[in-house]
Each structure stands twice: as C-alpha cells, then as structure tokens.
Write a protein that holds these residues in place. Sequence first.
Motif, short mmCIF file in Angstrom:
data_model
loop_
_atom_site.label_atom_id
_atom_site.label_comp_id
_atom_site.label_asym_id
_atom_site.label_seq_id
_atom_site.Cartn_x
_atom_site.Cartn_y
_atom_site.Cartn_z
N ASP A 1 0.85 -1.18 0.00
CA ASP A 1 0.00 0.00 0.00
C ASP A 1 0.89 1.24 0.00
O ASP A 1 1.95 1.26 0.65
CB ASP A 1 -0.89 0.01 1.24
CG ASP A 1 -1.94 -1.09 1.21
OD1 ASP A 1 -2.35 -1.49 0.11
OD2 ASP A 1 -2.33 -1.56 2.30
N PRO A 2 0.50 2.30 -0.72
CA PRO A 2 1.33 3.50 -0.76
C PRO A 2 1.38 4.20 0.58
O PRO A 2 0.42 4.18 1.34
CB PRO A 2 0.65 4.37 -1.83
CG PRO A 2 -0.76 3.89 -1.87
CD PRO A 2 -0.71 2.43 -1.55
N THR A 3 2.52 4.79 0.88
CA THR A 3 2.66 5.63 2.07
C THR A 3 3.00 7.05 1.61
O THR A 3 3.68 7.24 0.59
CB THR A 3 3.77 5.13 3.00
OG1 THR A 3 5.02 5.12 2.29
CG2 THR A 3 3.47 3.73 3.49
N ALA A 4 2.50 8.02 2.32
CA ALA A 4 2.73 9.41 1.95
C ALA A 4 4.21 9.76 2.09
O ALA A 4 4.86 9.42 3.08
CB ALA A 4 1.88 10.34 2.82
N GLY A 5 4.74 10.42 1.06
CA GLY A 5 6.12 10.89 1.11
C GLY A 5 6.15 12.39 1.36
O GLY A 5 5.11 13.04 1.46
N PRO A 6 7.36 12.97 1.47
CA PRO A 6 7.46 14.43 1.62
C PRO A 6 6.80 15.13 0.43
O PRO A 6 6.85 14.63 -0.70
CB PRO A 6 8.97 14.67 1.64
CG PRO A 6 9.57 13.36 2.07
CD PRO A 6 8.67 12.31 1.50
N ALA A 7 6.22 16.27 0.67
CA ALA A 7 5.43 16.96 -0.36
C ALA A 7 6.25 17.27 -1.60
O ALA A 7 5.73 17.22 -2.72
CB ALA A 7 4.83 18.23 0.22
N ALA B 1 9.53 9.37 10.27
CA ALA B 1 9.41 9.58 11.72
C ALA B 1 7.97 9.34 12.09
O ALA B 1 7.11 10.19 11.86
CB ALA B 1 9.85 10.99 12.11
N GLY B 2 7.69 8.16 12.66
CA GLY B 2 6.31 7.82 12.98
C GLY B 2 5.49 7.73 11.71
O GLY B 2 5.84 7.02 10.77
N ASN B 3 4.41 8.50 11.68
CA ASN B 3 3.56 8.51 10.49
C ASN B 3 3.91 9.64 9.53
O ASN B 3 3.21 9.86 8.54
CB ASN B 3 2.09 8.65 10.90
CG ASN B 3 1.60 7.42 11.65
OD1 ASN B 3 2.01 6.31 11.35
ND2 ASN B 3 0.72 7.63 12.63
#
Length: 563
Positions: free
Chosen positions: A508-514, A541-543
């Motif tokens: 599943d995709p995880t959010a990366g830096p903008a 770092a965490g979520n």
Amino acid sequence: MGLLALVAVLAASVLAACATIPRSGPVTKGGSVSSHDDPFGPIDYHPLGPDAGETQEQILNGFIQAAVSPETSYQIAREFLSDSFRSQWNPDASVTVDRAALRSDPARVNSTQLKVAITPSAFIDQIGDYRAAGSQAPVTLNYSFVKQHGQWRISQAPNGIVIDSDQFQNVFSPHPLYFYSPDFHNLVPDLRWFPSSRSTIATRIGKALLAGPSPWLQDAVVTAFPKGTQLASGSVVVGGGVAQVALNAVAAGADTATVNRMAEQLTESLGATASSVELTIGGVTQNVSGATDALRDPAISSTPLLLKGGKFGFLSSKSIVPLSGIGDQLAALRPTAATVLGDGSAAAALAHGDVYAVSDGLAAPVRIDDRAGLVAPSIDSRGIVWSGVSDANAAFAVSAGDGATAALKASWPDARQLIAFAVSRDGTRLAALIGTTDGQSHLMVAGIVRDATGHPTRIGEPVDLGGLGLSSGLGLAWTDELSVAVLGVSPQGGTAIVTQQVGGPLSDPTAGPADGVAIAAGNPSTDVWVLGSGGDLETPAGNGWQTATTGVELLATQQGRGE
C-alpha cells in the motif's frame, strides 16, 4: 473457569468457526491473519464436502470454496468432481487471485453447463511465480456437470484454483529459492508462492529448487545441482527442525565445494521450514563442512551518502564525513546523481549532462556517455557503470571505465520512457521504472547475463511487475535483496512511496514528503531517505517525515560490493 482458560476456550471457538467455510449467506470481509498472528503455523481451512441433492450452482460454489484447502492434494475439492474427472483436474496448474465480492453468480449456459465471471488481481503459475494481473477485464470460467449416482458432479473445469485475495495471504506463503550469481559470490533469491500446507511445503520447495530458476532469471544465475538431480524419495521430510533431503545419484562424485553449495542452497531455501539440512546423494550421507563465502543481501551503510557544502560523504549528525578515496573526485564533479560502491572504491555519476565513471584506480573521472536525455546512472557490484537515456528503446551504455563501452538493449514491454533504473546489490538483476504507453508508471525487472570475466553481455527478457498506482514515477531504490521502493507523484497530491517485492504483491502506498525528488535506501530496508527539491533530506518519523539536514545538493545511491 479462570480468565486465561476462558480466553483460550473463546479463541479456540473462533478458530474452529473460521476453519469451516460456509457456502451460503452474504460475503463479508474478515481481518487478515499473518504468520506472526498464528504461533502454530499457517491456517488450515477445513471446507465442507458436497451434500446430497445439491444443485449445479451449489456444487459449483462449494467446489470453488473447497479449493482453498490444499490438504491431501485438494481432497475435499475433488469430492465435487465426477469419478472420471477427479484425477484429471490439476489444481497446481495455476492460481487466480480475485475478490470474491466481485465474482458473478453462476450463470446458465445450457442444461449441463454454468459459467462464472471473475476479475483477477494476480496469477500464480505452476512453478509458483507471482504476477499482477495486467488488466481489470473479467475472465469467464466454464464448468460442465454430469449426474453421478443421482448427484450432480463437475465433469469439466479449468485447471488451477480461484481464491479470494484475503484468503490467499493465509493459504499461500512466499518462499525465496536461492541460486548463485555466476561467480558464486552472491546468493540470489527467486521468490515463489506455495500452499502453506505443513505436510507438503518442504517438498514443494525442494522440488522447485531442483527444477531451477524462473525463466526470466535463467541465464543470470546458476545452481550447484547438476542437471537431472531429483529427490530420490520424492519428498523432503522435516523433523525436529532438520530437513532430510535425499537426492538421486546424478550428483554423486561432486567435489566438496559443490556439495557445500548444494547444502547451502537447500538450507537457505528451506529456512522457513527447517533450521538445518541433512543431505544424502545416491544413498550416501554427505559431510557438509559449512556455509560457503557467498553473500546474501549484501550490506550497505545505514547512513545517507550526500553532497553538501562542497563535501561528498556520509551524514553524521548535521555534518559530512568525507568519503575516502573517490570522495574528492565526486565533490569536484558536483554531480546531480551518483551511485557509489559500498567500499567507496568506484562510482557512476551524472554531471554537467554526461555520465562519468569514477574510480580509485583512475587518475580522473572518465566520461562514458554524452547522449542527450541521460537519467541517473547505476553501478553494479563489480564496479561496472550503467548509463541509460529517457528513450526506453535506446540501449544502455555499459563500461568498466577503461574506455571500452558496450551497448545493451532491453525490450521493456509497452515502454514509452525510462524514468529511472538500478542494478540490484548482488549484480544479477536490473530494475527499471518505465513510463508505459497507457500513461502509467510500471516497475519492471530483467536478469543480467555476463560472460566468464563478469562483464555484462545481455539483458534478459524483462518481466512487468505491474502498475504502481502513481500519477508519475520519480525514482527508485533497492531496499533489500527482493524489494524496490519507488517514489512518485500521488494521485491525491504530493508524493507517495510504494514498495514492490520482486515476485510478490505491491505494498500500500505511504505518503512521502510533499516536494520529494529523489530516494535512496540503506540497511536495514526500513532506512529510506528522500531528498526534497529545496535540499532538505527527509527521514521517516512515525507517520510522517522529519528533516535530517538541509542544504543537500545530492542524495547518492549506495551499491553492494559483490567481491
């Protein structure tokens, strides 16, 4: 009754209820169960056999549901088949993974035929190779029926089984089979999926290992087992954590090094089912002296490698520890992309629009590619530089930095653009992020074929691992021996990271830096770094993401050293 006893009884009741699969009522989604949740091993499903007087529709539904249980060669599922067809049906021919909620109800073709439409999400072939479905188009399966002893039974059905994606994770398990790089310096995984039956899993692994690597890896890796080697008894017996593997006499007379390698391949491949292996060849017990010197999943630094403030080196707190050897050469080049060998002896660098080979054996960087449209280069475990351009139909320029450059072409299917690529840390596989003609970003892999000196001579037939669900891809990085992390633009905005297991499902995709633009990974595989467009280096770092340092000009990729 004490509290612990009550909990145990309730847990047993829940497991017992889950073990029998109903054949009527609404479809509901249950929670997934992993091997870590079940301390006693894989889940065993115990479906019901056919009842007297069932209709063709009930028999068909019961058969599909019973086929999730591989126990005793799918004995329960075979009860739904006619006497003449029972032995003909081959459940191991293939596995189609779908969502049961999307299956159509059985539809009438004629008085003795029904059809069911399914929407596949993945397929497993007869050797256990996993492939994501390339299309969302429904597939129609046809079934024929005959009256036998007054009861309906299936007289014709497609080989293989159909299984819901949630059940698949419980019934099947991934097992890497281990082969060698041609120089025997590295162990190379070839991921397969087999039914998790306690009684057959070790035998399935053993037979698959002896049969050799998957077709796409065939010429990129080697095996210690001579051609024709088979299990003498037809099975691998595991007891007390020891796998007893009896081979036929084909390998008799093998030297000590070969015997050790055969034992190592078996031990590594059977690692999920046994802690050690007892090997006999032609009835003679082998004296295995221990593991070889082959590397498995070559280690790299857990610290990011950067260009910052005119220095090229490893991040330590907020400062840079210069890379010894070639660090000064790389800093002077001021590259926009670079891949560096783990021991710091060589690198591939993109600088001023050209690709250079940098080595502690060279007095100065050597330009090996000046084509237009160059993408970030890679270097393999032997120090050979790989350079590619965005035109996916163009050849790779491959050079050892000695002035001689070979052109190797890869036939990426439906390719429009080469976005990024990287050689695996063991030097046997090439991963590529490809923009395809349908506007999607796909991850593809291919084996690297080498000559006796270790120089690449050919790129094998690529395998498309499937779409990544990204609006566009930005970069990729190998995170371990089997997984590649891809950074891309999320359809929801910002960036996302998806991890693709070579031979397994997409994470599943995880959010990366903008504003992420580049990605790299270290050891362990959870060490992932993303460079933002403004020069901020971000770490998980965490979520969320945390800035590790600022003012970074380049985030370099680290490569394993195979020698």
